[in-house]
Structure formats: structure tokens, C-alpha cells
Design a protein around this motif. Structure first.
Motif, PDB file in Angstrom:
ATOM      1  N   ASN A   1       0.844  -1.192   0.000  1.00  0.00           N
ATOM      2  CA  ASN A   1       0.000   0.000   0.000  1.00  0.00           C
ATOM      3  C   ASN A   1       0.882   1.246   0.000  1.00  0.00           C
ATOM      4  N   GLY A   2       0.603   2.172  -0.894  1.00  0.00           N
ATOM      5  CA  GLY A   2       1.377   3.408  -0.944  1.00  0.00           C
ATOM      6  C   GLY A   2       1.315   4.055  -2.308  1.00  0.00           C
ATOM      7  N   ARG A   3       2.153   5.082  -2.489  1.00  0.00           N
ATOM      8  CA  ARG A   3       2.191   5.835  -3.749  1.00  0.00           C
ATOM      9  C   ARG A   3       3.645   6.081  -4.151  1.00  0.00           C
ATOM     10  N   LYS A   4       3.845   6.193  -5.454  1.00  0.00           N
ATOM     11  CA  LYS A   4       5.131   6.587  -6.016  1.00  0.00           C
ATOM     12  C   LYS A   4       4.877   7.689  -7.043  1.00  0.00           C
ATOM     13  N   HIS A   5       5.828   8.619  -7.177  1.00  0.00           N
ATOM     14  CA  HIS A   5       5.668   9.607  -8.238  1.00  0.00           C
ATOM     15  C   HIS A   5       7.018   9.907  -8.892  1.00  0.00           C
ATOM     16  N   TRP A   6       6.944  10.614 -10.025  1.00  0.00           N
ATOM     17  CA  TRP A   6       8.106  10.856 -10.886  1.00  0.00           C
ATOM     18  C   TRP A   6       8.764   9.540 -11.322  1.00  0.00           C
ATOM     19  N   ILE A   7       7.931   8.555 -11.643  1.00  0.00           N
ATOM     20  CA  ILE A   7       8.456   7.253 -12.040  1.00  0.00           C
ATOM     21  C   ILE A   7       8.537   7.187 -13.560  1.00  0.00           C
TER      22      ILE A   7
ATOM     23  N   SER B   1      10.156  12.135 -22.334  1.00  0.00           N
ATOM     24  CA  SER B   1      10.346  11.126 -21.280  1.00  0.00           C
ATOM     25  C   SER B   1       9.282  11.357 -20.224  1.00  0.00           C
ATOM     26  N   THR B   2       8.294  10.495 -20.206  1.00  0.00           N
ATOM     27  CA  THR B   2       7.122  10.707 -19.369  1.00  0.00           C
ATOM     28  C   THR B   2       7.312  10.080 -17.992  1.00  0.00           C
ATOM     29  N   GLN B   3       6.966  10.838 -16.949  1.00  0.00           N
ATOM     30  CA  GLN B   3       7.004  10.325 -15.582  1.00  0.00           C
ATOM     31  C   GLN B   3       5.571  10.171 -15.073  1.00  0.00           C
ATOM     32  N   ALA B   4       5.350   9.130 -14.289  1.00  0.00           N
ATOM     33  CA  ALA B   4       3.997   8.802 -13.846  1.00  0.00           C
ATOM     34  C   ALA B   4       3.899   8.762 -12.327  1.00  0.00           C
ATOM     35  N   GLU B   5       2.666   8.941 -11.848  1.00  0.00           N
ATOM     36  CA  GLU B   5       2.361   8.701 -10.435  1.00  0.00           C
ATOM     37  C   GLU B   5       1.615   7.376 -10.343  1.00  0.00           C
ATOM     38  N   LEU B   6       2.064   6.521  -9.431  1.00  0.00           N
ATOM     39  CA  LEU B   6       1.486   5.193  -9.269  1.00  0.00           C
ATOM     40  C   LEU B   6       0.866   5.057  -7.885  1.00  0.00           C
ATOM     41  N   GLU B   7      -0.176   4.260  -7.795  1.00  0.00           N
ATOM     42  CA  GLU B   7      -0.833   4.014  -6.516  1.00  0.00           C
ATOM     43  C   GLU B   7      -1.018   2.512  -6.330  1.00  0.00           C
ATOM     44  N   PHE B   8      -0.718   2.044  -5.130  1.00  0.00           N
ATOM     45  CA  PHE B   8      -0.874   0.633  -4.797  1.00  0.00           C
ATOM     46  C   PHE B   8      -1.901   0.515  -3.675  1.00  0.00           C
ATOM     47  N   THR B   9      -2.971  -0.200  -3.932  1.00  0.00           N
ATOM     48  CA  THR B   9      -4.012  -0.412  -2.935  1.00  0.00           C
ATOM     49  C   THR B   9      -4.183  -1.907  -2.734  1.00  0.00           C
ATOM     50  N   ASP B  10      -3.633  -2.390  -1.623  1.00  0.00           N
ATOM     51  CA  ASP B  10      -3.625  -3.835  -1.362  1.00  0.00           C
ATOM     52  C   ASP B  10      -3.100  -4.599  -2.574  1.00  0.00           C
ATOM     53  N   LEU B  11      -2.040  -4.053  -3.164  1.00  0.00           N
ATOM     54  CA  LEU B  11      -1.402  -4.687  -4.321  1.00  0.00           C
ATOM     55  C   LEU B  11      -0.776  -6.008  -3.891  1.00  0.00           C
ATOM     56  N   ARG B  12      -1.153  -7.064  -4.532  1.00  0.00           N
ATOM     57  CA  ARG B  12      -0.730  -8.396  -4.116  1.00  0.00           C
ATOM     58  C   ARG B  12       0.416  -8.878  -5.003  1.00  0.00           C
ATOM     59  N   VAL B  13       1.574  -9.094  -4.365  1.00  0.00           N
ATOM     60  CA  VAL B  13       2.789  -9.505  -5.068  1.00  0.00           C
ATOM     61  C   VAL B  13       3.198 -10.893  -4.576  1.00  0.00           C
ATOM     62  N   PRO B  14       3.332 -11.875  -5.463  1.00  0.00           N
ATOM     63  CA  PRO B  14       3.760 -13.210  -5.028  1.00  0.00           C
ATOM     64  C   PRO B  14       5.128 -13.160  -4.346  1.00  0.00           C
ATOM     65  N   VAL B  15       5.338 -14.061  -3.399  1.00  0.00           N
ATOM     66  CA  VAL B  15       6.584 -14.043  -2.631  1.00  0.00           C
ATOM     67  C   VAL B  15       7.806 -14.309  -3.519  1.00  0.00           C
ATOM     68  N   ASP B  16       7.611 -14.962  -4.655  1.00  0.00           N
ATOM     69  CA  ASP B  16       8.754 -15.203  -5.526  1.00  0.00           C
ATOM     70  C   ASP B  16       9.134 -13.968  -6.345  1.00  0.00           C
TER      71      ASP B  16
END
Length: 220
Positions: free
Chosen positions: A134-140, A194-209
Motif C-alpha cells: 500500500n502506498g504511492r510513487k511519483h516521478w516514475i 520522457s514521461t514520468q507517472a504517479e502510481l498508486e498501490f491499494t492492497d497490491l498483491r505480489v507473489p513471494v517469488d
């Protein structure tokens, strides 16, 4: 490439993007695989070789230089250095061929690029099969079109004194994972292709591998 319209700085700037045809052309001549080892279909250049190619590309157009730096440097290199054999075999060949762009998700609205103090968090699921981010990223850079993004999030660990604390951990995130959202892109005064994006993760589910590495163990 400039003579046949593949490199068109004025158009990149006006349209605020680099077209797929240009990315395919870079892939065909090996530019997108310059940091990928030869056994995974890349060119396998040294750091010096990478820098020379990066400089040559950027001399034609700064936005292209950013694209190569994000994909080949920030995007591919962590996987090359710290990925498991399975992770490398799964993703690097497609990255080298330009079928999948790579990005690097560190910077946040709250803390900038201070890796130790990011606020995006990840908790292990109850059954231990997934990490929930859970969180946000920007200028990605390339965040809106990458097929794989190395994303940093704080994970719970036990400190030296036995007290609970957190430590930044890197995850391999795909945009098709539930909970991933591109909030939007950022308009800039220059290097607009060169485009930068803002990303949002809401209960983003990532496999342990898909855990890549942790800051403090050589990956930062």
C-alpha cells in the motif's frame, strides 16, 4: 534513425511521448539490452560501455537518453545484479528485445528518493504466499507503460535489540497485479518525451517469488 523519422525530438516534445516505433527500432539494434547479459539475449556491456551508448543516444535526444537510462539502467540492472535465476530467465529476455519496458519505483510524494524513509509498506499475507503493498510513487519514468517495475516498500523486521522495525525491500511489480493503478502522468517544462507517472498501490498483491532484494545488502 533521425533521417527516417524514428528520432524526432520536436515531435517527442510536442506529443510528450516516445512512440512505440522508436522503441522497437532501439530494441532491434540492441540498445534496450545493453545491460542484459548475453545468455539472456542482451549485449552485456560493461558499465563503461553502457555509459558510452547512453551518451550517444542522449546526444540525439535527451528524452531518449532518459528512456534508455530508466529501462536499461534503473530497470534492468537491479534484476541482473540481484534477481534469482528464475526471475532473470522469466523477464530479462523480453526486456532485451523491447517487448517489456522496465522501470524503478522509489520516489514518493512524502519522502522523495530517500530509500530508508519511504512510507509505502508491505505486509505478508496470512497464508504467506503474497506481499500486500500500500502506498504511492511519483516521478516514475516509464511507470505508465512498463511491464515490470522494481518497487521499494517498507517491510517489518526484528531490529538488533529485538524490537520490531521496518526495512526497505524491493519487489518486482507488474501492472496486471491486482491493486496497481496509474494515477496519471506529469507535465514538464523540458525533456517532455520522457514521461514520468504517479502510481498508486491499494492492497497490491505480489507473489513471494517476486521479492528482489533489500537495501543494506548491496541493493540501494
Amino acid at each position: 534513425l533521425r533521417d527516417v523519422g524514428i528520432i524526432a525530438p520536436a515531435r517527442f516534445d510536442a506529443e510528450e511521448t516516445i512512440p512505440d516505433a522508436t522503441i522497437r527500432a532501439l530494441a532491434e539494434i540492441g540498445v534496450l539490452g545493453i545491460t542484459v547479459p548475453k545468455e539472456f539475449g542482451g549485449v552485456g556491456l560493461s558499465n563503461t560501455g553502457y555509459a558510452r551508448v547512453f551518451g550517444a543516444v542522449a546526444a540525439h535526444d535527451a528524452s531518449l537518453g532518459v528512456l534508455v537510462g530508466v529501462h536499461a539502467g534503473l530497470g534492468c540492472k537491479p534484476l541482473v545484479l540481484f534477481g534469482t535465476d528464475e526471475q532473470k530467465a522469466r523477464y530479462l529476455p523480453g526486456m532485451a528485445r523491447g517487448e517489456m519496458l522496465a522501470a524503478y519505483g522509489l520516489t514518493e510524494p512524502e519522502t522523495g528518493s530517500d530509500a530508508q524513509h519511504i512510507v509505502t509498506r508491505a505486509e505478508l499475507s496470512d497464508d504467506g504466499t503474497e506481499w500486500i503493498l500500500n502506498g504511492r510513487k511519483h516521478w516514475i519514468g516509464l511507470g505508465h507503460r512498463a511491464g515490470l517495475i522494481t518497487v521499494f516498500a517498507q517491510t517489518p523486521v526484528t531490529g538488533k535489540n529485538g524490537e520490531p522495525t521496518t526495512k526497505p525491500t524491493a519487489f518486482l511489480v507488474r501492472p496486471d497485479m491486482p491493486g496497481f493503478r496509474v494515477v496519471g502522468t506529469v507535465r514538464k517544462m523540458g525533456i517532455r518525451g520522457s514521461t514520468q507517472a504517479e502510481l498508486e498501490f491499494t492492497d497490491l498483491r505480489v507473489p513471494v517469488d517476486h521479492v528482489l532484494g533489500t537495501v543494506g545488502k548491496g541493493f540501494s
